[in-house]
Design a protein around this motif. Structure first.
Motif, PDB file in Angstrom:
ATOM      1  N   ASP A   1      85.575  19.498  72.323  1.00  0.00           N
ATOM      2  CA  ASP A   1      85.420  20.299  71.119  1.00  0.00           C
ATOM      3  C   ASP A   1      83.977  20.801  71.084  1.00  0.00           C
ATOM      4  N   VAL A   2      83.794  22.122  71.158  1.00  0.00           N
ATOM      5  CA  VAL A   2      82.450  22.706  71.146  1.00  0.00           C
ATOM      6  C   VAL A   2      82.218  23.546  69.885  1.00  0.00           C
ATOM      7  N   THR A   3      82.999  23.258  68.851  1.00  0.00           N
ATOM      8  CA  THR A   3      82.891  23.993  67.596  1.00  0.00           C
ATOM      9  C   THR A   3      81.464  23.985  67.062  1.00  0.00           C
ATOM     10  N   MET A   4      80.814  22.841  67.119  1.00  0.00           N
ATOM     11  CA  MET A   4      79.471  22.701  66.547  1.00  0.00           C
ATOM     12  C   MET A   4      78.354  22.969  67.565  1.00  0.00           C
ATOM     13  N   ASP A   5      78.717  23.394  68.758  1.00  0.00           N
ATOM     14  CA  ASP A   5      77.736  23.674  69.803  1.00  0.00           C
ATOM     15  C   ASP A   5      77.439  25.169  69.823  1.00  0.00           C
ATOM     16  N   THR A   6      76.285  25.539  69.316  1.00  0.00           N
ATOM     17  CA  THR A   6      75.950  26.960  69.191  1.00  0.00           C
ATOM     18  C   THR A   6      75.854  27.679  70.532  1.00  0.00           C
ATOM     19  N   ALA A   7      75.741  26.940  71.628  1.00  0.00           N
ATOM     20  CA  ALA A   7      75.686  27.574  72.944  1.00  0.00           C
ATOM     21  C   ALA A   7      76.966  28.348  73.249  1.00  0.00           C
ATOM     22  N   TYR A   8      78.065  27.981  72.596  1.00  0.00           N
ATOM     23  CA  TYR A   8      79.349  28.634  72.852  1.00  0.00           C
ATOM     24  C   TYR A   8      79.698  29.693  71.811  1.00  0.00           C
ATOM     25  N   HIS A   9      78.784  29.993  70.903  1.00  0.00           N
ATOM     26  CA  HIS A   9      79.001  31.114  69.992  1.00  0.00           C
ATOM     27  C   HIS A   9      78.724  32.388  70.778  1.00  0.00           C
ATOM     28  N   ASN A  10      79.626  33.328  70.728  1.00  0.00           N
ATOM     29  CA  ASN A  10      79.456  34.569  71.490  1.00  0.00           C
ATOM     30  C   ASN A  10      78.147  35.265  71.135  1.00  0.00           C
ATOM     31  N   SER A  11      77.725  35.171  69.874  1.00  0.00           N
ATOM     32  CA  SER A  11      76.471  35.808  69.470  1.00  0.00           C
ATOM     33  C   SER A  11      75.285  35.206  70.229  1.00  0.00           C
ATOM     34  N   ASN A  12      75.292  33.902  70.444  1.00  0.00           N
ATOM     35  CA  ASN A  12      74.216  33.270  71.212  1.00  0.00           C
ATOM     36  C   ASN A  12      74.358  33.556  72.707  1.00  0.00           C
ATOM     37  N   MET A  13      75.582  33.625  73.181  1.00  0.00           N
ATOM     38  CA  MET A  13      75.798  33.976  74.580  1.00  0.00           C
ATOM     39  C   MET A  13      75.254  35.372  74.880  1.00  0.00           C
ATOM     40  N   SER A  14      75.301  36.250  73.901  1.00  0.00           N
ATOM     41  CA  SER A  14      74.795  37.604  74.128  1.00  0.00           C
ATOM     42  C   SER A  14      73.300  37.609  74.410  1.00  0.00           C
ATOM     43  N   LYS A  15      72.595  36.549  73.992  1.00  0.00           N
ATOM     44  CA  LYS A  15      71.137  36.471  74.185  1.00  0.00           C
ATOM     45  C   LYS A  15      70.736  35.720  75.437  1.00  0.00           C
ATOM     46  N   LYS A  16      71.685  35.075  76.110  1.00  0.00           N
ATOM     47  CA  LYS A  16      71.358  34.266  77.294  1.00  0.00           C
ATOM     48  C   LYS A  16      70.958  35.123  78.475  1.00  0.00           C
ATOM     49  N   VAL A  17      69.985  34.628  79.213  1.00  0.00           N
ATOM     50  CA  VAL A  17      69.620  35.271  80.473  1.00  0.00           C
ATOM     51  C   VAL A  17      70.549  34.704  81.530  1.00  0.00           C
ATOM     52  N   VAL A  18      71.282  35.576  82.186  1.00  0.00           N
ATOM     53  CA  VAL A  18      72.245  35.159  83.182  1.00  0.00           C
ATOM     54  C   VAL A  18      71.752  35.622  84.541  1.00  0.00           C
ATOM     55  N   ILE A  19      71.601  34.668  85.453  1.00  0.00           N
ATOM     56  CA  ILE A  19      71.152  35.001  86.802  1.00  0.00           C
ATOM     57  C   ILE A  19      72.321  34.772  87.748  1.00  0.00           C
TER      58      ILE A  19
END
Length: 152
Positions: free
Chosen positions: A132-150
């Motif tokens: 359950d990752v409901t409370m894990d902000t890393a899996y919010h799409n809005s936060n994913m939009s800010k991640k640097v992906v290499i």
């Protein structure tokens, strides 16, 4: 009000072709508060989401394709792309299984929406949900939009 729980999954059902699939593309104009534009098959929306983790206010406003494209060009960070499969869970709920594409290819998340926080807290997920990752902000799409992906 949107009330949902989000999960990582251990395996994807083999019969995905049997379920309704939506192709989603979305970009974020703001992540605090969350303001996003989304193309969902042939529909377009501007969405505002209030603060919160499992339960939060959500408002959707329809857009034209032209307005969507204009606003998407102004989005910050990663554009999120995914295929969403709608899978009945046998309890009257629908599992929205997201298979991410593009920069997040390989990530698979399942979301289930509820009528109340009590119903969400009482939900027993299927065995193929692993965490359950409901409370894990890393899996919010809005936060994913800010991640640097290499990518290699």
């Amino acid at each position: 009000m949107e009330i949902e729980r989000k999960y990582l999954v251990s395996e994807v059902p083999a019969n995905l072709k049997d379920y309704h699939c939506r192709v989603i593309e979305q970009g974020y104009l703001s992540t605090h508060p969350v303001v996003r534009v989304r193309k969902d098959n042939d529909s377009y929306y501007l969405t505002y989401k209030g603060s919160g983790m499992m339960a939060r206010e959500e408002y959707n406003l329809p857009l034209t394709a032209e307005s969507y494209e204009h606003l998407l060009a102004k989005a910050d960070g990663n554009i999120i792309t995914k295929k969403r499969y709608e899978i009945p869970d046998g309890t009257g709920k629908t599992i929205e299984l997201d298979l991410f594409e593009g920069v997040f290819s390989g990530l698979t998340l399942a979301e289930v929406e509820f009528e109340s926080v009590e119903e969400a807290n009482a939900y027993i997920p299927p065995s193929w949900f692993t965490k359950d990752v409901t409370m894990d902000t890393a899996y919010h799409n809005s936060n994913m939009s800010k991640k640097v992906v290499i990518k290699p």
